[in-house]
Design a protein around this motif. Structure first.
Motif, PDB file in Angstrom:
ATOM      1  N   PRO A   1       0.824  -1.190  -0.109  1.00  0.00           N
ATOM      2  CA  PRO A   1      -0.132  -0.008  -0.025  1.00  0.00           C
ATOM      3  C   PRO A   1       0.908   1.237  -0.083  1.00  0.00           C
ATOM      4  CG  PRO A   1       0.295  -0.971   2.161  1.00  0.00           C
ATOM      5  CD  PRO A   1       0.863  -1.834   1.238  1.00  0.00           C
ATOM      6  N   VAL A   2       0.210   2.436   0.073  1.00  0.00           N
ATOM      7  CA  VAL A   2       1.140   3.566   0.010  1.00  0.00           C
ATOM      8  C   VAL A   2       1.550   3.719   1.485  1.00  0.00           C
ATOM      9  CG1 VAL A   2      -0.306   5.059  -1.755  1.00  0.00           C
ATOM     10  CG2 VAL A   2      -1.055   4.699   0.616  1.00  0.00           C
ATOM     11  N   PRO A   3       2.741   4.293   1.397  1.00  0.00           N
ATOM     12  CA  PRO A   3       3.592   4.982   0.422  1.00  0.00           C
ATOM     13  C   PRO A   3       4.561   4.188  -0.429  1.00  0.00           C
ATOM     14  CG  PRO A   3       4.536   5.324   2.644  1.00  0.00           C
ATOM     15  CD  PRO A   3       3.507   4.437   2.856  1.00  0.00           C
ATOM     16  N   THR A   4       4.273   2.922  -0.522  1.00  0.00           N
ATOM     17  CA  THR A   4       5.257   2.185  -1.274  1.00  0.00           C
ATOM     18  C   THR A   4       4.345   1.237  -2.237  1.00  0.00           C
ATOM     19  OG1 THR A   4       5.452   0.385   0.354  1.00  0.00           O
ATOM     20  CG2 THR A   4       7.201   1.916   0.319  1.00  0.00           C
ATOM     21  N   ALA A   5       3.216   2.096  -2.813  1.00  0.00           N
ATOM     22  CA  ALA A   5       2.434   1.231  -3.584  1.00  0.00           C
ATOM     23  C   ALA A   5       2.687   1.686  -5.136  1.00  0.00           C
ATOM     24  CB  ALA A   5       1.085   1.774  -3.381  1.00  0.00           C
ATOM     25  N   ALA A   6       2.871   0.771  -6.054  1.00  0.00           N
ATOM     26  CA  ALA A   6       3.190   1.024  -7.338  1.00  0.00           C
ATOM     27  C   ALA A   6       1.849   1.729  -7.815  1.00  0.00           C
ATOM     28  CB  ALA A   6       3.366  -0.240  -8.162  1.00  0.00           C
ATOM     29  N   ASN A   7       0.682   1.400  -7.277  1.00  0.00           N
ATOM     30  CA  ASN A   7      -0.648   1.897  -7.933  1.00  0.00           C
ATOM     31  C   ASN A   7      -0.771   3.259  -7.416  1.00  0.00           C
ATOM     32  OD1 ASN A   7      -1.169  -0.108  -9.662  1.00  0.00           O
ATOM     33  ND2 ASN A   7      -2.054  -1.549  -7.906  1.00  0.00           N
ATOM     34  N   ALA A   8      -0.023   3.963  -6.642  1.00  0.00           N
ATOM     35  CA  ALA A   8      -0.315   5.247  -6.689  1.00  0.00           C
ATOM     36  C   ALA A   8       0.215   5.965  -7.944  1.00  0.00           C
ATOM     37  CB  ALA A   8       0.671   5.872  -5.254  1.00  0.00           C
ATOM     38  N   LEU A   9       1.461   5.368  -8.525  1.00  0.00           N
ATOM     39  CA  LEU A   9       2.040   5.907  -9.719  1.00  0.00           C
ATOM     40  C   LEU A   9       1.208   5.353 -11.043  1.00  0.00           C
ATOM     41  CD1 LEU A   9       5.444   5.156  -8.505  1.00  0.00           C
ATOM     42  CD2 LEU A   9       4.087   7.250  -8.199  1.00  0.00           C
TER      43      LEU A   9
END
Ligand code: SF4
Ligand code: SF4
Ligand code: SF4
Lengths: 774, 215
Positions: A699-707
């Motif tokens: 999950p965020v803040p290490t989520a690829a899907n935030a990008l």
């Protein structure tokens, strides 16, 4: 509880076993199987319950070890036809979630998102949920309340999700997380063949002369499939791998085409161009069994290797080589997965592969055909019976009047009341943002990690007036809800799943659920009762749902009528369509050349390549692509809690080529038009210089899907996870990996806590790390 | 030649660590894994290979030979057992003696730990956990004939030179057909099938890449 496994009982036929397999390939790992007398069980007073892995679409058979007290405490390999004892690390560790300390054991509730959860009674949670459904639907109409299911659920439960939405909620807004998985392949198969499944069983791989794997990191995503792959290699089959990264399987390929993400259809069109130019097409097959070939031939004429080589960033000769190798082989197969499907042209990519198989006559034969490798355990079965927004049970279309009439008759509802098609999962989030959907129930899915463009997803969910979630661990999405229903894990209920071969397998119950935990079936039925549809939801158990599902699918393409629990227990799996209880199932499709279109032909489709939706620019020159790692599954809600798997891969990283000048472990900021995050670098030559890769299970803040970008394929509505424009820059420090949320009063697994703060990349997942030699 | 044993084929290994997880599940040392994965060409290739105890035959288990407490038993069927906990003094002599880098010391318990070929399983005719689950067959348990029936033409080696010493092992490695040479020089990295031919570089090093190499 029976510990007899018919699959390993000598003399019992295994219907889907490849009777045509060459000598030597059939007995791959029989040596060392569990002897009939089950010394293990006898010695320790334990019971071995035959079942299947809950994770990926391979659906490996396994035994769960159950102690005298009836608790699952371990795993034992099982000599099932699919996996012949083999398991990947996820399968081996899966049992640990059954009695995990993070399990939710009482319904959680709160009135507002800023309150703490409190544990409440089932009555209170159910009544409150129904009151909110009533309120929202009363004020804004039935469609203001949505339902999102999951493809890790048994097929019985996915059937219920579809029925619950249409009959109890009377809402058109139902979809499921298989939308994020393989719907592009489904759409393409339906267009070309009129049937939505792989054409061949895994065992056909053993018979092929040339195996093409496109966009699939088989070694990490479907590890147990590699036994078929190596089996083919042992017979001398050639291997072609299309992937921007040099994966463990690509490393051993005869040709590894490291194409630029988002250029697959340009590549396959060029391959077909060469096939045509060199006269390697199967004209007799094309004339007898296809429509649309002329148009396809004309289109691929515009894709000479020189043009596609530039688009794809690969040498021209590779295109020619792949064409000759595939079309020149006696029997060739193409298997593909998310790498070609997760695109705004996902359906087209799949169609371009189908065109290649069909044009070379590689269809419907032992060792020749196509397959799509499902990501989720029930990615295949999960959409067959009405969980998808546009489908009714049996793969019927919700807009087809005849199909609607048939289902309404079975369900005993008025056709005028049956809603029409809804929207897809990502579109539902946009609707939440626009307040067109104001209430939502989510069932065993975790969009906070799994959907692209996290900021949008968070905004959509935060805008919901009411949000309830079913899960057995508090997922990131459940942590946003107002009500969380604690439900069973797979080993606490029985039900069926369909694996990537469309082989239906049965999971068995190994343990009673903990006190306070209910099955998803029970919860849906209780909600339905309170919504006044109790008479349509009188299902005491999975079996009763399956009986209705069988009838509801009868006569359709997805025919399950001939499949019964008893038959599944006897056979170890039956591939649909299976119209009668005497029918052996259909492991291989189109053996007579006939497809499931009314005219019996394959409808070849013209494919034009177009660039990905997120344009490259000076500011964003790189391709960001995402994918999985072997130790984790999807959103990681399950695997990020299992000590051994966390230890194996504690955190995500960004894979970069040495040409960018980073050293292993350096903090690297990855920036896209949606945001930025900092990961430790894994510097490796196994990736294209113009591409970076991030695994997406966190999950965020290490989520690829935030990008990643929430652009969708116009037909399948699958998000374009596999390519977006990005840049990388040096950063100060890496972003800390957050702990999975836990319910109040629950403790997290100590082992998972230890590794979570580790700032370094994982110790060489698949040996990708440390560019400097030690 | 060989009876039922483990064959290691690094050319197939996908680095998934199912073997590591499976080893942890085995009843003979439940909770601890005795397998390590090595990455012989990190940063350049995704190659990986599993390390299990090679069950040295000649000279009889260097680890057992140097053990001052006589804690490491070699059974009649050639299985080199984990150190007997009632005897092991945790001195780490075995760690230093093993040419393959196998035994480890559990510092808290002051005890040696190593692969014992899943003796609780193999003694009953079952395959070791690691070789049972290995999805690719990079770890295979059976006889050489069974291996060759599955993989026609496959070649294996069970002798390895470390400087002037040759060690013959109970566990065998699959080696590329065109590189068969007994004994295999320098230990394991030579069998990297799809990468560069490292056999020469390794034999030049003399002492063997393994001990001071990859770990
Ligand atoms: S390959 Fe898939 S089904 Fe098999 S053990 Fe691994 S995750 Fe489970
Ligand atoms: S289980 Fe097999 S493929 Fe996986 S890491 Fe171990 S040896 Fe390699
Ligand atoms: S490989 Fe090492 S631990 Fe195994 S028998 Fe040989 S010396 Fe002993």
């Amino acid at each position: 509880m029976t510990a007899t496994d018919p699959v390993t009982t000598p003399g019992r036929p295994v219907p889907l076993d490849p009777s045509l397999a060459p000598p030597g390939t059939r007995n791959f790992r029989d040596a060392g199987g569990i002897p009939a007398d089950r010394w293990h069980a006898d010695q320790n007073g334990e019971t071995l319950v035959p079942t299947h892995c809950c994770f990926c679409g391979v659906q490996c058979g396994m035994y769960l070890r159950v102690d005298r007290g009836g608790k699952v405490f371990g795993v034992e390999p099982r000599n099932h036809d699919i996996n012949r004892m083999r398991l990947c690390p996820k399968g081996i560790n899966a049992y640990q979630q059954v009695n995990h300390p993070d399990r939710l054991t009482a319904p959680l509730m709160r009135k507002n998102r800023d309150e703490e959860f409190r544990e409440v009674s089932w009555e209170e949670a159910l009544d409150h949920t129904v009151a909110e459904i009533r309120r929202i639907q009363g004020e804004y109409g039935n469609d203001a309340f949505g339902l999102l299911g999951g493809a890790s659920l048994f097929s019985e439960k996915t059937y219920l999700v579809g029925k619950f939405a249409r009959v109890a909620l009377k809402s058109r807004h139902v979809d499921y997380n298989g939308r994020l998985c393989m719907v592009s392949a489904a759409g393409a198969n339906k267009l070309a063949f009129g049937i939505d499944r792989a054409g061949n069983p895994f065992s056909d791989i053993l018979l092929t002369d040339c195996l093409l794997i496109a966009g699939s990191n088989v070694g990490e995503c479907f590890p147990v499939m590699t036994q078929y792959l190596w089996g083919a290699r042992d017979r001398g089959a050639t291997l072609i791998v299309i992937d921007p990264r040099e994966t463990a399987v690509a490393r051993t390929a005869d040709v590894h085409v490291a194409l630029k993400p988002g250029t697959d259809s340009a590549f396959f069109n060029a391959v077909l161009h060469v096939v045509v130019a060199e006269g390697l097409t199967d004209e007799a097959y094309l004339a007898a069994h296809t429509t649309g070939w002329d148009e396809v031939r004309k289109t691929v004429a515009d894709y000479p290797p020189s043009r596609s080589a530039t688009i794809c960033g690969v040498p021209e000769e590779q295109i020619v080589q792949v064409a000759r190798m595939f079309a020149g082989a006696g029997k060739a197969m193409a298997w593909h997965a998310r790498g070609v499907e997760h695109h705004s042209q996902g359906v087209e990519n799949c169609l371009s592969i189908i065109n290649l198989c069909v044009a070379t006559g590689n269809i419907g034969k032992p060792g020749a055909g196509y397959g799509t490798i499902t990501g989720q355990g029930n990615g295949q079965g999960g959409r067959e019976h009405g969980q998808k927004s546009d489908l009714l049970p049996g793969g019927r279309s919700i807009t087809n009047p005849e199909h609607r009439r048939q289902i309404c008759e079975i369900w005993g509802v008025d056709e005028a009341e049956l809603p029409l098609a809804g929207t897809s999962m990502m579109e539902m989030v946009w609707q939440m943002q626009r307040q067109e959907i104001r209430g939502l129930v989510g069932i065993c899915n975790n969009p906070f990690v799994s959907l692209p463009n996290y900021a949008t997803v968070k905004d959509g969910y935060d805008t919901l007036e009411f949000h309830a979630q079913f899960d057995f661990f508090l997922s990131e999405t459940a942590a946003n809800a107002h009500v969380v229903f604690p439900v069973t894990v797979w080993a606490e209920d029985e039900g069926v799943m369909a694996n990537a071969e469309a082989r239906v397998v049965k999971h068995n119950k190994a343990q009673e659920p903990p006190a306070g935990v209910r099955t998803d079936t029970w919860v849906m039925c209780e909600l339905a009762k309170r919504l006044g549809a109790g008479d349509k939801f009188d299902f005491p158990d999975s079996r009763s749902v399956f009986e209705e599902l069988r009838v509801a699918s009868a006569g359709t393409v997805n025919d399950y009528y001939g499949i019964t629990y008893e038959r599944l227990e006897e056979t170890g799996g039956i591939a649909w369509p299976c119209p009668s209880t005497e029918h052996p199932g259909t492991p291989r499709l189109f053996e007579d050349g006939r497809t499931y279109h009314a005219d019996g032909k394959t409808h070849m489709q013209v494919v034009e390549w177009h660039p990905p939706m997120d344009p490259y620019s000076e500011e964003y020159p790189l391709s960001l692509t995402t994918g999985r790692t072997v130790a984790h599954f999807l959103s990681g809600n399950q695997t990020r809690r299992l000590g051994a798997l966390v230890e194996q891969t504690p955190r995500p990283w960004v894979e970069v080529h040495p040409s960018h000048g980073f050293r292993n472990g350096d903090p690297v900021r990855v920036v896209t038009r949606r945001g930025s995050e900092v990961f430790p670098a894994l510097v490796t030559e196994a990736i294209r210089p113009d591409t970076v890769f991030i695994p997406y299970h966190w999950p965020v803040p290490t989520a690829a899907n935030a990008l990643t970008i929430d652009a969708l394929d116009p037909r399948s509505k699958i998000p374009e996870y596999k390519v977006c424009a990005a840049r990388i820059e040096a950063a100060e420090r890496v972003d800390e990996v957050p702990a999975p949320p836990t319910a109040p009063g629950h403790r997290a697994y100590p082992e998972t806590q230890v590794s979570r703060t580790d700032p370094l990349p994982p110790t060489s997942p698949q040996g990708r790390g440390t560019a400097e030699r030690s | 030649m060989m009876g039922r044993t483990i064959f290691i084929d690094p050319g197939r290994c996908i680095g998934c660590q199912a073997c590591v997880s499976a080893c942890r599940e085995c009843d003979s040392h439940r909770g601890k894994s005795m397998i390590h994965l090595d990455y012989p060409d990190e940063g350049h290739s995704v190659a990986s290979l599993p390390t299990v105890c090679m069950h040295c035959e000649d000279p009889v288990a260097p680890c057992a030979e140097v053990c001052p407490a006589d804690a490491i038993l070699v059974t009649a069927d050639g299985v080199v057992q984990q150190a007997d906990t009632t005897r092991c003094i945790g001195c780490a002599n075995c760690v230093n003696a093993c040419p393959f880098g196998v035994p480890k010391i559990d510092l808290q318990a002051k005890l040696q730990m190593k692969c014992n070929l899943c003796y609780d399983r193999t003694a009953y005719g079952l395959a070791p956990m690691c070789a049972t689950v290995c999805p690719t067959g990079a770890l295979f348990y059976g006889t050489l004939e069974e291996l060759q029936a599955e993989r026609p033409g496959v070649q294996v080696a069970d002798s390895f030179t470390f400087g002037s010493t040759t060690v013959t092992t109970g566990v065998a490695m699959v080696v590329p057909a065109d590189k068969v040479q007994w004994p295999v020089p320098g230990g394991l990295p030579v069998v990297e099938i799809n990468g560069v031919d490292v056999s020469e570089a390794n034999s030049n090093k003399g002492g063997g890449g393994r001990r001071e190499g990859v770990r």
